[in-house]
Write an enzyme that holds these catalytic residues in place. Structure first.
Site, PDB file in Angstrom:
ATOM      1  N   GLY A  12     -13.648   2.865  -3.649  1.00 52.95           N
ATOM      2  CA  GLY A  12     -12.632   2.397  -4.466  1.00 52.95           C
ATOM      3  C   GLY A  12     -12.843   0.773  -4.879  1.00 52.95           C
ATOM      4  N   ALA A  13     -14.236   0.427  -4.882  1.00 50.56           N
ATOM      5  CA  ALA A  13     -14.618  -0.903  -5.436  1.00 50.56           C
ATOM      6  C   ALA A  13     -14.768  -1.262  -6.848  1.00 50.56           C
ATOM      7  CB  ALA A  13     -15.862  -0.899  -4.524  1.00 50.56           C
ATOM      8  N   ASP A  62     -16.353  11.530  -5.748  1.00 52.37           N
ATOM      9  CA  ASP A  62     -15.092  11.777  -5.579  1.00 52.37           C
ATOM     10  C   ASP A  62     -15.026  11.909  -3.898  1.00 52.37           C
ATOM     11  OD1 ASP A  62     -12.516  13.025  -4.941  1.00 52.37           O
ATOM     12  OD2 ASP A  62     -12.450  14.418  -6.457  1.00 52.37           O
ATOM     13  N   SER A 141      -2.044  -0.377   5.743  1.00 45.04           N
ATOM     14  CA  SER A 141      -0.789  -0.969   4.962  1.00 45.04           C
ATOM     15  C   SER A 141       0.204  -1.352   5.726  1.00 45.04           C
ATOM     16  CB  SER A 141      -0.635  -0.239   3.816  1.00 45.04           C
ATOM     17  OG  SER A 141       0.644  -0.653   3.233  1.00 45.04           O
ATOM     18  N   TYR A 154       2.741   7.697   1.086  1.00 41.31           N
ATOM     19  CA  TYR A 154       1.967   6.543   1.324  1.00 41.31           C
ATOM     20  C   TYR A 154       1.783   5.910   2.507  1.00 41.31           C
ATOM     21  CZ  TYR A 154      -0.351   1.859   0.300  1.00 41.31           C
ATOM     22  OH  TYR A 154      -1.378   0.837   0.105  1.00 41.31           O
ATOM     23  N   ALA A 156       2.989   7.655   5.452  1.00 40.10           N
ATOM     24  CA  ALA A 156       2.453   8.703   6.196  1.00 40.10           C
ATOM     25  C   ALA A 156       0.676   8.600   6.265  1.00 40.10           C
ATOM     26  CB  ALA A 156       2.736   9.993   5.993  1.00 40.10           C
ATOM     27  N   LYS A 158      -1.078   6.202   5.489  1.00 40.13           N
ATOM     28  CA  LYS A 158      -1.733   4.672   5.999  1.00 40.13           C
ATOM     29  C   LYS A 158      -1.422   4.592   7.499  1.00 40.13           C
ATOM     30  CE  LYS A 158      -3.208   2.963   2.302  1.00 40.13           C
ATOM     31  NZ  LYS A 158      -4.795   3.062   2.200  1.00 40.13           N
ATOM     32  N   ILE A 187       0.291  -8.051  -1.592  1.00 43.30           N
ATOM     33  CA  ILE A 187      -0.909  -8.510  -2.459  1.00 43.30           C
ATOM     34  C   ILE A 187      -0.958  -8.719  -3.740  1.00 43.30           C
ATOM     35  CG2 ILE A 187      -3.679  -8.694  -2.150  1.00 43.30           C
ATOM     36  CD1 ILE A 187      -2.389  -9.062   0.622  1.00 43.30           C
TER      37      ILE A 187
END
Length: 246
Positions: A12-13, A62, A141, A154, A156, A158, A187
């Site tokens: 995811g960069a 992917d 997170s 989300y 769950a 993380k 952020i």
């Protein structure tokens, strides 16, 4: 240049925090594998990385597909001959209240945020074990630490990622491989910029430092965990949240 000659894969960069991590590790001397499903975005970041005097490789694998992940790892090993650092940064949100959340919203978030990290970690484990060295850094997170209304999926994913981190740390410690998680709070990203002013202020009111964090704040923490100064740190969760969760 504390990471000179090392190879880091960052999922995811193609933008945001992932791009900042790529550039920060490149500045420390690491060659970077820029993974993102959006090829144009990945290529742009790779160009920025090369401009820092290191090598870069683009992968559009992917991460929810085990076969594509393995192909990525094989290509990295063929190109560089080593994998020293994995940053499981890729993540998505599909927010909604629990009673209104459908299965598709739940499934896609768990697939990307948790299964993707599992597949990438499993794939790099063998070359890292063979080399008897590795740094695995998972992007969790504060939602995975303390929960967050409207983010059951989300949170769950993380929270699961944090538990995965601790288990990986235990299983791979004997091969000098560390695994740690970072838990960013509020952020400044493209996503948070879209928040209404009222919602944004509500977040800021809860942060003791009184300001949002930056992608560079997160990237600097990744650099620390990837470097020699964190060689005795594993299985930990570090909150990057201005004191939001203490």
């Amino acid at each position: 240049m504390e990471l000179e000659g090392q190879v880091a894969i960052i999922t995811g960069a193609g933008g945001g925090i992932g791009a900042s991590i790529a550039c920060t590790l490149a500045d420390a001397g690491a060659n970077i594998v820029v993974n993102d499903v959006v090829e144009a975005a990945a290529e742009k970041v790779a160009d920025e990385v090369r401009g820092r005097g290191v090598d870069a490789m683009v992968s559009t694998a992917d991460i929810t597909d085990a076969e594509q992940v393995q192909v990525m790892i094989d290509e990295v090993m063929e190109c560089f001959g080593r994998i020293d650092i994995l940053v499981n940064n890729a993540g998505i949100t599909r927010d909604g209240l629990l009673v209104r959340m459908d299965e598709a919203q739940w499934d896609v978030v768990l697939q990307v945020n948790l299964k993707g990290a599992f597949l990438c970690t499993r794939a790099v484990a063998r070359p890292m074990m063979k080399a008897r060295y590795g740094r695995i850094i998972n992007m969790a997170s504060v939602s995975g630490v303390g929960g967050n209304a409207g983010q059951a999926n989300y949170s769950a994913s993380k929270g699961g990622l944090i538990s995965l981190t601790k288990t990986v740390a235990q299983e791979l410690a004997g091969r000098n491989i560390t695994a740690n998680a970072l838990a960013p709070g509020f952020i400044e990203t493209a996503m948070t910029e879209q928040l209404p002013d009222e919602a944004r202020q509500a977040w800021l009111d809860r942060i003791p430092l009184g300001r949002p964090g930056s992608s560079d704040d997160v990237a600097q923490a990744v650099l620390f965990l990837a470097g020699p100064g964190a060689s005795y740190i594993t299985g930990q969760v570090i909150n990057i949240d201005g004191g939001l969760i203490m």
